[in-house]
Scaffold this motif. Structure first.
Motif, PDB file in Angstrom:
ATOM      1  N   MET A 142       0.685  -1.153   0.115  1.00  0.00           N
ATOM      2  CA  MET A 142       0.037   0.018   0.049  1.00  0.00           C
ATOM      3  C   MET A 142       0.720   1.203   0.035  1.00  0.00           C
ATOM      4  O   MET A 142       0.599   2.379  -0.743  1.00  0.00           O
ATOM      5  CB  MET A 142      -0.699  -0.014   1.264  1.00  0.00           C
ATOM      6  CG  MET A 142      -2.026   1.065   1.300  1.00  0.00           C
ATOM      7  SD  MET A 142      -2.883   1.451  -0.082  1.00  0.00           S
ATOM      8  CE  MET A 142      -4.175   0.109   0.153  1.00  0.00           C
ATOM      9  N   ALA A 143       1.822   1.267   1.008  1.00  0.00           N
ATOM     10  CA  ALA A 143       2.766   2.487   1.056  1.00  0.00           C
ATOM     11  C   ALA A 143       3.456   2.487  -0.345  1.00  0.00           C
ATOM     12  O   ALA A 143       3.725   3.891  -0.802  1.00  0.00           O
ATOM     13  CB  ALA A 143       3.832   2.020   2.021  1.00  0.00           C
ATOM     14  N   ALA A 144       3.846   1.769  -1.079  1.00  0.00           N
ATOM     15  CA  ALA A 144       4.466   1.822  -2.300  1.00  0.00           C
ATOM     16  C   ALA A 144       3.552   2.113  -3.317  1.00  0.00           C
ATOM     17  O   ALA A 144       3.997   3.231  -4.052  1.00  0.00           O
ATOM     18  CB  ALA A 144       5.292   0.320  -2.651  1.00  0.00           C
ATOM     19  N   LYS A 145       2.411   1.749  -3.187  1.00  0.00           N
ATOM     20  CA  LYS A 145       1.245   2.394  -4.174  1.00  0.00           C
ATOM     21  C   LYS A 145       1.085   4.083  -3.979  1.00  0.00           C
ATOM     22  O   LYS A 145       1.006   4.842  -4.949  1.00  0.00           O
ATOM     23  CB  LYS A 145       0.084   1.617  -4.009  1.00  0.00           C
ATOM     24  CG  LYS A 145      -0.232   0.446  -4.925  1.00  0.00           C
ATOM     25  CD  LYS A 145      -1.736  -0.063  -4.633  1.00  0.00           C
ATOM     26  CE  LYS A 145      -1.644  -1.601  -5.150  1.00  0.00           C
ATOM     27  NZ  LYS A 145      -2.936  -2.306  -4.478  1.00  0.00           N
ATOM     28  N   VAL A 146       0.873   4.226  -2.651  1.00  0.00           N
ATOM     29  CA  VAL A 146       0.762   5.618  -2.295  1.00  0.00           C
ATOM     30  C   VAL A 146       1.856   6.479  -2.934  1.00  0.00           C
ATOM     31  O   VAL A 146       1.768   7.712  -3.233  1.00  0.00           O
ATOM     32  CB  VAL A 146       0.565   5.870  -1.030  1.00  0.00           C
ATOM     33  CG1 VAL A 146       0.488   7.177  -0.523  1.00  0.00           C
ATOM     34  CG2 VAL A 146      -0.678   4.989  -0.418  1.00  0.00           C
ATOM     35  N   ALA A 147       3.143   5.837  -2.757  1.00  0.00           N
ATOM     36  CA  ALA A 147       4.027   6.691  -3.112  1.00  0.00           C
ATOM     37  C   ALA A 147       4.292   6.882  -4.707  1.00  0.00           C
ATOM     38  O   ALA A 147       5.110   7.406  -5.166  1.00  0.00           O
ATOM     39  CB  ALA A 147       5.541   6.073  -2.572  1.00  0.00           C
ATOM     40  N   LEU A 181       5.914  -2.173  -8.948  1.00  0.00           N
ATOM     41  CA  LEU A 181       5.396  -2.683  -7.867  1.00  0.00           C
ATOM     42  C   LEU A 181       5.488  -4.442  -7.743  1.00  0.00           C
ATOM     43  O   LEU A 181       5.724  -4.932  -6.915  1.00  0.00           O
ATOM     44  CB  LEU A 181       3.986  -2.298  -7.744  1.00  0.00           C
ATOM     45  CG  LEU A 181       3.221  -2.566  -6.473  1.00  0.00           C
ATOM     46  CD1 LEU A 181       3.740  -1.605  -5.576  1.00  0.00           C
ATOM     47  CD2 LEU A 181       1.784  -2.507  -6.777  1.00  0.00           C
ATOM     48  N   MET A 182       5.291  -4.788  -8.953  1.00  0.00           N
ATOM     49  CA  MET A 182       5.141  -6.172  -9.109  1.00  0.00           C
ATOM     50  C   MET A 182       6.473  -6.790  -9.059  1.00  0.00           C
ATOM     51  O   MET A 182       6.622  -7.865  -8.278  1.00  0.00           O
ATOM     52  CB  MET A 182       4.554  -6.541 -10.573  1.00  0.00           C
ATOM     53  CG  MET A 182       3.082  -6.112 -11.021  1.00  0.00           C
ATOM     54  SD  MET A 182       1.858  -7.106 -10.240  1.00  0.00           S
ATOM     55  CE  MET A 182       1.860  -7.947 -11.556  1.00  0.00           C
ATOM     56  N   LEU A 183       7.254  -6.291  -9.989  1.00  0.00           N
ATOM     57  CA  LEU A 183       8.609  -7.078 -10.088  1.00  0.00           C
ATOM     58  C   LEU A 183       9.561  -6.593  -8.880  1.00  0.00           C
ATOM     59  O   LEU A 183      10.592  -7.566  -8.675  1.00  0.00           O
ATOM     60  CB  LEU A 183       9.260  -6.772 -11.289  1.00  0.00           C
ATOM     61  CG  LEU A 183       8.478  -7.368 -12.618  1.00  0.00           C
ATOM     62  CD1 LEU A 183       9.390  -6.799 -13.910  1.00  0.00           C
ATOM     63  CD2 LEU A 183       8.568  -8.822 -12.392  1.00  0.00           C
TER      64      LEU A 183
END
Lengths: 337, 308
Positions: B201-206, B213-215
């Motif tokens: 989630m944090a990565a998505k928000v960033a 995100l996947m790899l």
């Protein structure tokens, strides 16, 4: 309950459609003109070619051929063998009991030996006996069973003359009706003395060969499941109550430890059929695995196509049964989702 | 090697007793891996077989396909009539068994590794796509994989080879088709479990893009079970390919494939047992050691099993 069963049954329908599609496409991808392959004539005249095409329905559009094929399957028409001109379904049903008999014996062999082995290893955890048993289990699990079969034939059958080399029964000595197709049952029903023992004798090596990998899997699974259960509180309670170790392990622990083991056994039925292909080839066992390999070597594609359809159907149905059986035993599965 | 590693890591820590560095992930892994004697033995044998395969032309005494007409069915050296020229004897047409076995390691490992790499990549791509996109993509991929798994493995491989024609490359294709679903399921399952976690989630928000995100966010956290699956899948692939070879549907003669070497060995059961014995022994030893290695990896990766 009925709803659960019906919903599981409905889930298999797309599987069958996909399977039909897969075998249909696969056989059409086989190199060479299907007419030439089927008729076995090279350089035939265009008129005869057109006649055969029409006869085999190959002048129809592909979608029509597919629906015709599927329609045939629904009516129990799994195609006609090229080499024998017999119906694939009939031939399959004649051979199927041989495969079932062999697989059942192999499974029994695996369960009867594997569960005690696993329990023993778990109780004796960490000792040399445990390590030896688990070493054997890894070896069994890694066994190339076609070689294992050859090795056993070489030693047990050829050198020590303890068992027959191949086949289901000594056809020269015994000749009787086979109403069920299961040699063990038929030989008991017949009046021939010694026939049952002979059939049993023929089963020994194939059973060991086909049962080796399941045996290894069952032993391993029983051991790890048993280890988990033995550390549970209720086992400690049973021990504290002063129950005999045999009762604690054999009754209290084993009952619960067997749940994951039965799951594994259910899941192994598909791979057992795959193993039967190799075992039957080695021992000239007249079952469906042998039939598939024969079909390939004769380039009998309709027989191969129908045979694969039927073998897969059996596996899908068995998996369905296993699935439903869990639902019966465990309500959480039935009502989950 | 373990002692060397620990000596190097212990050095600085000994001089600074106040702040002992936490053991590195690799060292931690290595020490748990080394606990299983079977795993280390497996690794040693796998390494030995791999070296034999790589240096086959240097190690093998003869060519694997040259037929020595003067020494057809020569017995191994320890039997009457055996000679050091053909240590493990020769086969039905006078080819040196030892050389064929050594070159056979090449063929088997090549098949196994190819199947492993291709199914690894395909499994990661399809599994991640299935987990990430969900919806129709997920349904299509999982249904297809379920269908493939509903056909018994060897039967499916036989069908594939019957269509494609028997050859080494087609063996790889057939066995890959059989094993891909396992990787897809595994990647999908572990990716789904990771997708719910906060760091994703944090990565998505960033603002991390889907591919990254996947790899680079999710995939590394799914690797442990995948590596174990890859190791165990390697041994399964070798066995499956050997079974196809045995049925005459795999590598074609004169390729020195272990399974194919057994294909017509039945006629030698009575008189020349070595022709039957050695190829199978080679398969068994290789597969057992890869499985021991895989079990060791699993125990080392799985904290629950550790010292359990």
């Amino acid at each position: 309950m009925i709803r659960f069963f019906l919903s599981r049954l409905a889930l298999t329908i797309p599987t069958f459609v996909a399977l039909t599609f897969l075998t249909f496409v696969a056989i059409r991808l086989v190199p060479g003109d299907p007419v030439e392959v089927r008729v076995g004539e090279h350089g035939i005249s265009p008129e005869r070619l057109a006649m055969f095409r029409h006869q085999l329905g190959l002048d129809q559009p592909v979608w029509r051929q597919f629906t015709d094929y599927g329609w045939g399957l629904l009516h129990g028409d799994f195609g006609t063998s090229l080499s024998t001109s017999g119906k694939v379904l009939t031939e399959f049903l004649t051979l199927f009991p041989a495969t079932v008999e062999l697989s059942a014996c192999a499974m029994l062999f695996a369960i009867v030996l594997g569960i005690p082995m696993g329990v023993f290893a778990a109780v004796k955890r960490g000792t040399w006996a445990d390590q030896a048993l688990m070493g054997l289990s890894v070896t069994g699990y890694s066994m190339p069973i076609f070689w294992w079969g050859l090795l056993l034939i070489m030693l047990v059958a050829e050198q020590w003359h303890l068992t027959p080399v191949s086949g289901r029964i000594d056809l020269i000595r015994f000749d009787y009706d086979t109403p069920t197709g299961f040699m063990l049952i038929d030989s008991l029903l017949s009046d021939e003395p010694g026939a049952f023992l002979d059939a049993l004798h023929h089963l020994v090596l194939p059973t060991i060969v086909l049962g080796t990998i399941p045996l290894a899997v069952v032993a391993r699974m029983t051991r790890s499941s048993m280890l988990e259960v033995l550390s549970e509180d209720y086992v400690r309670t049973a021990r504290a109550k002063g129950l005999s170790p045999f009762r604690v392990v054999g009754v209290h622990a084993l009952r619960n430890a067997l749940i994951p083991v039965t799951t594994v056994i259910g899941l192994m039925i598909g791979s057992l059929l795959a193993g039967a292909v190799l075992t039957e080839t080695i021992f000239s066992w007249p079952g469906v695995g042998h039939y598939l390999i024969e079909a390939i070597s004769r380039r009998d594609y309709p027989a191969l196509q129908g045979g694969i359809m039927l073998v897969s159907t059996v596996v899908i149905l068995v998996n369905l049964l296993v699935d439903v059986a869990y639902g019966v035993v465990n309500p959480r599965i039935r009502h989950g989702r | 090697m373990a002692a060397e590693l620990s000596a190097r890591a212990d050095g600085p820590a000994a001089r600074l007793p106040a702040a002992p560095a936490p053991p590195s992930a690799f060292r931690n892994f290595w020490s748990s891996f080394g606990e299983g004697k079977g795993a280390v033995l497996g690794l040693a044998i796998v390494a030995f077989v791999a070296l034999l395969a790589i240096f086959a032309p240097l190690v093998a005494p003869h060519s694997p396909i040259e037929q020595f007409r003067d020494a057809v069915k020569a017995p191994p050296v320890w039997q009457d009539g055996g000679s050091w020229r053909y240590v493990l004897g020769t086969d039905g047409v006078g080819r040196d068994m030892l050389s064929r076995l050594i070159y056979g390691a090449r063929v088997s490992l090549f098949i196994g590794l190819s199947v492993m790499c291709v199914s690894f990549v395909v499994g990661v791509v399809l599994g991640l796509a299935s987990a990430y996109f969900g919806g129709v993509v997920d349904v299509l991929i999982t249904r297809l994989m379920d269908r493939i798994m509903s056909v018994p493995d060897l039967v499916l491989a036989i069908l594939a080879v019957a269509v494609l024609g028997p050859s080494l490359v087609n063996t790889i294709v057939a066995v890959t088709i059989v094993y891909v679903p396992r990787y897809v399921r595994l990647v999908r399952g572990s990716a789904l479990a990771e997708l719910d976690k906060d760091y994703v989630m944090a990565a998505k928000v960033a603002g991390v893009g889907p591919l990254r995100l996947m790899l680079s966010t999710i995939l590394p956290n799914c690797l442990a079970p995948l590596i174990v699956q890859a190791a165990l899948g390697l041994s399964d692939a070798i066995l499956e390919a050997a079974a196809l070879g045995f049925l005459g549907l795999g590598a074609q003669p004169p390729t020195p494939e272990w399974g194919a070497m057994l294909a017509d060995s039945r006629e030698f059961i009575r008189s020349q047992p070595w022709i039957v014995t050695f190829p199978g022994l080679a398969i068994l030893i290789t597969v057992v050691s890869i499985n021991l290695l895989g079990d060791g990896l699993r125990d080392a990766f799985d904290p629950k099993m550790r010292r359990g």
